[in-house]
Design a protein around this motif. Structure first.
Motif, PDB file in Angstrom:
ATOM      1  N   SER B 207      58.295   2.381  40.417  1.00 55.91           N
ATOM      2  CA  SER B 207      57.245   1.518  39.879  1.00 55.91           C
ATOM      3  C   SER B 207      56.222   1.202  40.966  1.00 55.91           C
ATOM      4  CB  SER B 207      57.834   0.245  39.267  1.00 55.91           C
ATOM      5  OG  SER B 207      58.193  -0.664  40.269  1.00 55.91           O
ATOM      6  N   ARG B 208      56.639   1.308  42.217  1.00 51.71           N
ATOM      7  CA  ARG B 208      55.652   1.203  43.292  1.00 51.71           C
ATOM      8  C   ARG B 208      54.780   2.445  43.312  1.00 51.71           C
ATOM      9  NH1 ARG B 208      55.898   0.796  49.597  1.00 51.71           N
ATOM     10  NH2 ARG B 208      53.667   1.170  49.933  1.00 51.71           N
ATOM     11  N   ALA B 209      55.423   3.612  43.128  1.00 53.75           N
ATOM     12  CA  ALA B 209      54.678   4.880  43.200  1.00 53.75           C
ATOM     13  C   ALA B 209      53.605   4.952  42.125  1.00 53.75           C
ATOM     14  CB  ALA B 209      55.644   6.055  43.064  1.00 53.75           C
ATOM     15  N   ILE B 210      53.899   4.407  40.944  1.00 55.32           N
ATOM     16  CA  ILE B 210      52.962   4.568  39.830  1.00 55.32           C
ATOM     17  C   ILE B 210      51.662   3.805  40.082  1.00 55.32           C
ATOM     18  CG2 ILE B 210      53.491   2.674  38.232  1.00 55.32           C
ATOM     19  CD1 ILE B 210      53.805   4.907  36.111  1.00 55.32           C
ATOM     20  N   GLY B 211      51.708   2.782  40.911  1.00 55.17           N
ATOM     21  CA  GLY B 211      50.491   2.024  41.170  1.00 55.17           C
ATOM     22  C   GLY B 211      49.743   2.473  42.416  1.00 55.17           C
ATOM     23  N   GLU B 212      50.299   3.454  43.145  1.00 52.13           N
ATOM     24  CA  GLU B 212      49.669   3.884  44.395  1.00 52.13           C
ATOM     25  C   GLU B 212      48.372   4.640  44.150  1.00 52.13           C
ATOM     26  OE1 GLU B 212      49.675   3.460  47.464  1.00 52.13           O
ATOM     27  OE2 GLU B 212      51.412   2.113  47.534  1.00 52.13           O
ATOM     28  N   THR B 213      47.358   4.317  44.891  1.00 50.20           N
ATOM     29  CA  THR B 213      46.059   4.953  44.725  1.00 50.20           C
ATOM     30  C   THR B 213      45.623   5.690  45.983  1.00 50.20           C
ATOM     31  OG1 THR B 213      45.570   2.900  43.594  1.00 50.20           O
ATOM     32  CG2 THR B 213      43.812   4.518  43.717  1.00 50.20           C
ATOM     33  N   ALA B 214      45.658   4.988  47.112  1.00 50.37           N
ATOM     34  CA  ALA B 214      45.034   5.495  48.331  1.00 50.37           C
ATOM     35  C   ALA B 214      45.490   6.898  48.734  1.00 50.37           C
ATOM     36  CB  ALA B 214      45.280   4.505  49.471  1.00 50.37           C
ATOM     37  N   PRO B 215      46.816   7.152  48.784  1.00 51.41           N
ATOM     38  CA  PRO B 215      47.213   8.482  49.263  1.00 51.41           C
ATOM     39  C   PRO B 215      46.756   9.587  48.315  1.00 51.41           C
ATOM     40  CG  PRO B 215      49.113   7.263  48.487  1.00 51.41           C
ATOM     41  CD  PRO B 215      47.990   6.305  48.501  1.00 51.41           C
ATOM     42  N   LEU B 216      46.596   9.251  47.029  1.00 48.02           N
ATOM     43  CA  LEU B 216      46.187  10.285  46.081  1.00 48.02           C
ATOM     44  C   LEU B 216      44.691  10.530  46.160  1.00 48.02           C
ATOM     45  CD1 LEU B 216      48.472   9.479  43.055  1.00 48.02           C
ATOM     46  CD2 LEU B 216      48.844  10.968  45.004  1.00 48.02           C
ATOM     47  N   VAL B 217      43.952   9.507  46.558  1.00 50.69           N
ATOM     48  CA  VAL B 217      42.521   9.721  46.778  1.00 50.69           C
ATOM     49  C   VAL B 217      42.330  10.710  47.927  1.00 50.69           C
ATOM     50  CG1 VAL B 217      40.362   8.638  47.522  1.00 50.69           C
ATOM     51  CG2 VAL B 217      41.838   7.464  45.884  1.00 50.69           C
ATOM     52  N   THR B 218      43.088  10.513  49.003  1.00 51.74           N
ATOM     53  CA  THR B 218      42.879  11.389  50.163  1.00 51.74           C
ATOM     54  C   THR B 218      43.268  12.825  49.866  1.00 51.74           C
ATOM     55  OG1 THR B 218      45.040  10.753  50.993  1.00 51.74           O
ATOM     56  CG2 THR B 218      43.148   9.645  51.962  1.00 51.74           C
ATOM     57  N   ILE B 219      44.292  13.045  49.015  1.00 44.97           N
ATOM     58  CA  ILE B 219      44.624  14.451  48.748  1.00 44.97           C
ATOM     59  C   ILE B 219      43.800  15.010  47.599  1.00 44.97           C
ATOM     60  CG2 ILE B 219      46.972  14.219  49.634  1.00 44.97           C
ATOM     61  CD1 ILE B 219      47.896  14.512  46.716  1.00 44.97           C
ATOM     62  N   GLY B 220      42.923  14.187  47.020  1.00 44.54           N
ATOM     63  CA  GLY B 220      41.953  14.736  46.088  1.00 44.54           C
ATOM     64  C   GLY B 220      42.329  14.700  44.625  1.00 44.54           C
ATOM     65  N   ALA B 221      42.820  13.557  44.159  1.00 45.89           N
ATOM     66  CA  ALA B 221      43.019  13.400  42.725  1.00 45.89           C
ATOM     67  C   ALA B 221      41.646  13.361  42.061  1.00 45.89           C
ATOM     68  CB  ALA B 221      43.774  12.114  42.446  1.00 45.89           C
ATOM     69  N   LEU B 222      41.537  13.935  40.861  1.00 44.54           N
ATOM     70  CA  LEU B 222      40.253  13.943  40.177  1.00 44.54           C
ATOM     71  C   LEU B 222      40.046  12.620  39.452  1.00 44.54           C
ATOM     72  CD1 LEU B 222      40.336  17.537  38.726  1.00 44.54           C
ATOM     73  CD2 LEU B 222      39.325  16.713  40.857  1.00 44.54           C
ATOM     74  N   THR B 223      38.784  12.277  39.238  1.00 44.37           N
ATOM     75  CA  THR B 223      38.520  11.052  38.501  1.00 44.37           C
ATOM     76  C   THR B 223      37.977  11.349  37.125  1.00 44.37           C
ATOM     77  OG1 THR B 223      36.366  11.003  39.538  1.00 44.37           O
ATOM     78  CG2 THR B 223      38.088   9.650  40.534  1.00 44.37           C
ATOM     79  N   PHE B 224      37.589  12.589  36.916  1.00 42.59           N
ATOM     80  CA  PHE B 224      37.057  12.934  35.607  1.00 42.59           C
ATOM     81  C   PHE B 224      37.632  14.288  35.240  1.00 42.59           C
ATOM     82  CE2 PHE B 224      34.275  14.300  32.345  1.00 42.59           C
ATOM     83  CZ  PHE B 224      33.782  13.153  31.770  1.00 42.59           C
TER      84      PHE B 224
END
Lengths: 259, 302
Positions: B207-224
């Motif tokens: 449940s901690r992992a599901i709210g994580e944002t920062a590390p996924l931004v750096t590896i390039g999660a898409l926003t659209f």
């Protein structure tokens, strides 16, 4: 000190020394355990009686920094249970133990007794059933639990739990059972039942019992070993130890001058 | 010397003073928390409907939805669970039951606790270098799952060890005393009796992992992203496909971040709604953890 009247011998402790790290906890112990008798180990707290007991089934091997020297020879096959070449698992399959506080597993009554057989890979229902019933009967618990073998062991009273632990120790057909103050957490009635039980059990198996309670040692044992500061002071027939001990220290202890 | 009743009165005063101050602080913190959550629900709850859950993002706030982010979050979480749960439990078990207690293991233990407090963005940077470029996994679900897996691994290890430590030593001794090997003791006793605590730890880690944002931004999660990853089941043999592991993805918190940074009011409502969805998922998982722990506690008492 070694009593020549002990015959036949089940186990023989020969110049046993034991160290907890730097602490010399057992000093040159020599002792013969007779077959199908009850031997009581008595002495004040910290004298090494439980340490000695736990040498017999290599319980000390579970913790680092514990070292033995000397031998504990098991008869008739003359195996030195302390030898590095002897697997402690094998030793514990021949010598079982009952602990100070009842410590049943959080499993059913049946599974508690059967566990010692399961670790040997026995799966046949009929064999398990037979051993479980026999062990529970020997532990004088069968009549109380035969209708609820599959209910949790925690639902039993303290005294019943301890008898369950005895049944668990009996189920593997041990040659020697070690009792480590088995009644110290029990009330007088439950204690009396366990004492009665040791009397029955010694017909089948050799018993060593550590006890804080001198009256208990006098009541149930055939031989008594008095230990003090890691040394075996005196070992003789229980009647002799409690009526005319040969050592001054023993006399002082059993008459309550210290301890 | 003071009279006894003076001493007692003074002690009593401090006693009461501390209870009142502590209580007030607690109430203040709770009020802030409830206002935050209440505000989120007030603004976003009405926006949650079937259309919102099953639509792709859109330029128009009222047509936009979180389908791709929701599916992305779930798939990333599956990868995270698959890699962190077995590793974490095995590591915790080894450290607690098998490892000799010496300087090396003490050092490892301290560093695992340290890892649990490393900022998540650091994990993101490391993952970018290692998973995305070195191992050439690209900006994929697999890379994201592995990253979050590493991030929560220390949590799983620490809670596993705590759960294992709560199994009393006399139970282990009882099993050893009838001739069980170490592995039999672990398999038949230690693991079953600590599994409630372990599961609780795992769920809290996820449940901690599901709210994580920062590390996924750096590896390039898409926003659209307006398509779903490849399906895990296929009509032709061998029926199971792992192509989705290498697909690009979006996740819920990044979708929320994206919407909140847009000027239009409608997207802010959407962002609040995603926030509510994340909260519901997290609180649901925590509730499950509490339930599991409660059920195990009831069954086992030492």
């Amino acid at each position: 000190m070694v009593n020549s009247s002990i015959y036949p011998v089940k186990a023989e402790v020969k110049s046993l020394n034991f160290y907890y790290g730097q602490v010399h906890a057992l000093k040159n112990i020599n002792l013969q355990i007779p077959e199908k008798k009850v031997v009581a180990l008595i002495g004040p707290s910290g004298c090494g009686k439980t340490t000695l007991l736990r040498c017999f089934n290599r319980m000390h091997d579970l913790y680092p920094g514990h070292t033995y020297s000397g031998e504990i020879v098991l008869h008739p096959d003359e195996v030195n249970v302390l030898s590095k070449d002897v697997d402690p698992i094998e030793v514990r399959m021949r010598i079982s133990m009952v602990f100070q506080k009842p410590n049943p597993f959080p499993k059913s009554i049946y599974e508690n007794v059967a566990y010692g057989l399961r670790v040997r890979g026995i799966r046949r229902r009929s064999i398990l059933d037979e051993h479980v019933e026999r062990a529970l009967r020997s532990a004088a618990l069968w009549d109380e639990v035969k209708d609820r073998l599959h209910s949790m062991a925690f639902n039993l009273s303290g005294g019943q739990q301890q008898r369950l632990c005895i049944a668990r120790a009996l189920a593997i057909d041990p040659e020697l059972i070690l009792f480590d103050e088995p009644t110290s957490a029990l009330d007088p009635i439950a204690t009396a039942k366990i004492e009665e039980l040791t009397n029955e059990l010694k017909k089948e198996v050799s018993i060593i019992i550590v006890t804080h309670n001198m009256q208990q040692a006098a009541r149930i044992s055939d031989y008594t070993a008095f230990m003090y500061m890691g040394e075996l002071i005196e070992y003789d027939e229980t009647g002799k130890i409690f009526t005319k001990p040969s050592k001054k220290l023993t006399e002082e202890y059993i008459t309550g001058h210290f301890g | 010397m003071d009279r006894v009743d003076h001493i007692v009165r003074r002690s009593r005063f401090f006693d009461a003073f501390f209870a009142v101050v502590g209580g007030l602080i607690l109430v203040a913190v709770l009020i802030v928390l409830f206002v935050l959550i209440g505000d989120l629900f007030y603004r976003g709850f009405d926006r949650i409907n079937w259309q919102f859950l099953t639509s792709f993002p859109s330029r128009f706030a009222e047509r936009a939805g979180i389908l791709s982010a929701l599916v992305g979050s779930i798939l990333v979480l599956i990868v995270t669970a698959v890699c962190s749960i077995p590793l974490g439990i095995a590591a915790g078990l080894y450290l607690e039951e098998y490892a000799p207690k010496n300087r090396l293991t003490a050092l490892i233990e301290i560093n695992i606790s340290n890892l649990a407090s490393v900022p998540s963005i650091i994990y993101g940077l490391m993952a970018l270098g290692l998973f995305v470029y070195k191992l050439n996994l690209g900006q994929s679900i697999l890379a994201a799952g592995l990253t979050l897996g590493l991030l929560v691994l220390p949590i799983v290890i620490v809670t596993t060890r705590e759960a294992i430590r709560s199994v009393p030593q006399h139970i282990r001794e009882a099993a050893f005393a009838v001739g069980a090997t170490k592995w039999q003791v672990v398999r038949d006793h230690v693991l079953p009796y600590s599994s409630g605590g372990i599961m609780t730890g795992v769920i809290i880690a996820l449940s901690r992992a599901i709210g994580e944002t920062a590390p996924l931004v750096t590896i390039g999660a898409l926003t659209f992203i307006s398509f779903l990853p490849s399906p895990p089941l296929t009509p032709e043999p061998p029926f199971i496909s792992f192509k989705w592991l290498m697909d690009p993805f979006a996740v819920l918190p990044i979708q929320m971040f994206n919407w909140i940074s847009r000027p239009q009011e409608g997207f802010h409502v959407n962002a609040a709604a995603v926030g509510v969805v994340i909260l519901i998922i997290t609180l649901g998982m925590n509730a499950a953890a509490i339930l599991i722990r409660w059920r195990f506690r009831r069954r086992i008492k030492w």
